[in-house]
Motif scaffolding. Structure first.
Motif, PDB file in Angstrom:
ATOM      1  N   ASP A 272       1.183  -1.159  -0.114  1.00 41.73           N
ATOM      2  CA  ASP A 272       0.006  -0.261  -0.026  1.00 41.73           C
ATOM      3  C   ASP A 272       1.085   1.294  -0.047  1.00 41.73           C
ATOM      4  OD1 ASP A 272       0.640   0.679   2.543  1.00 41.73           O
ATOM      5  OD2 ASP A 272      -0.826  -0.286   3.551  1.00 41.73           O
ATOM      6  N   HIS A 273      -0.068   2.149   0.118  1.00 40.86           N
ATOM      7  CA  HIS A 273       0.724   3.499   0.596  1.00 40.86           C
ATOM      8  C   HIS A 273       2.236   3.337   1.144  1.00 40.86           C
ATOM      9  CE1 HIS A 273      -1.567   4.736   3.549  1.00 40.86           C
ATOM     10  NE2 HIS A 273      -1.180   4.970   3.691  1.00 40.86           N
ATOM     11  N   ARG A 274       2.169   2.838   2.592  1.00 41.70           N
ATOM     12  CA  ARG A 274       2.995   3.354   3.503  1.00 41.70           C
ATOM     13  C   ARG A 274       4.348   2.356   3.168  1.00 41.70           C
ATOM     14  NH1 ARG A 274       0.160   0.051   7.654  1.00 41.70           N
ATOM     15  NH2 ARG A 274      -1.064  -0.669   6.132  1.00 41.70           N
TER      16      ARG A 274
END
Length: 180
Positions: free
Chosen positions: A21-23
């Protein structure tokens, strides 16, 4: 986690399920029960090792013999290698056969290398960080190896031999027919 059989008896390719994901990224690198359920093999790993190698470094083909033989799960933490194994078990249907696979920090594949296999890799990136999970402690007196360029194995290392960087010890390893 997806576990696949290779052309060599008992040697497995482990492909992780990655959650991104974005992390960033998360993956499970080892699950003893799943590995045992798939393969019937339940190794107890007791030692983790890590090496760093520069472009063109070839390490191998190494193994430990006798009661100190090791099962390993190997993977690349950083970089890219061509990983090669050879079945050195005389009673195996895949005796003297080889298998190779690209392990890198993008596919994050792992290779389950059973006892009785020779193992080596060549670094194809500027640098590689390579991890080994072993089911037996390293024992210097039981270490052995087979020459990386053994003509009977005919391994395509996907790298020019005149540019390979080897230890003096690896250059002097015996050929397969001198051992088996």
């Amino acid at each position: 986690m997806q576990i696949e059989k290779t052309a060599l008896k008992d040697c497995l390719l482990i492909k992780p399920t990655m959650f991104e994901d974005h992390r960033g990224l998360f993956l499970e690198t080892y699950h003893r029960r799943r590995l045992a359920e798939f393969s019937g093999i339940d190794a107890e790993f007791v030692q983790d090792n890590q090496s760093m190698s520069h472009y063109g470094v070839l390490r191998g083909l190494h193994y430990q013999k006798g009661e100190f033989a090791q099962t390993k799960i190997v993977r690349v933490i950083h970089g890219k290698v061509l990983d090669v194994v050879v079945d050195l078990r005389p009673d195996s249907p895949s005796f003297k056969k080889t298998f190779s696979v690209i392990l890198d920090d993008e596919n994050l594949f792992q290779l389950y290398v059973p006892k009785g296999f020779g193992h080596g890799f060549v670094t194809l990136s500027k640098r590689s960080v390579f991890a080994y999970k072993c089911d037996h402690y390293y024992t210097p007196g039981s270490e052995a190896g087979i020459r990386y360029n053994d003509p009977d194995l005919d391994i395509d290392w996907n790298f020019p031999e005149d540019q390979m960087i080897l230890s003096d010890k690896d250059k002097e390893l015996p050929f397969l027919n001198d051992v088996f």
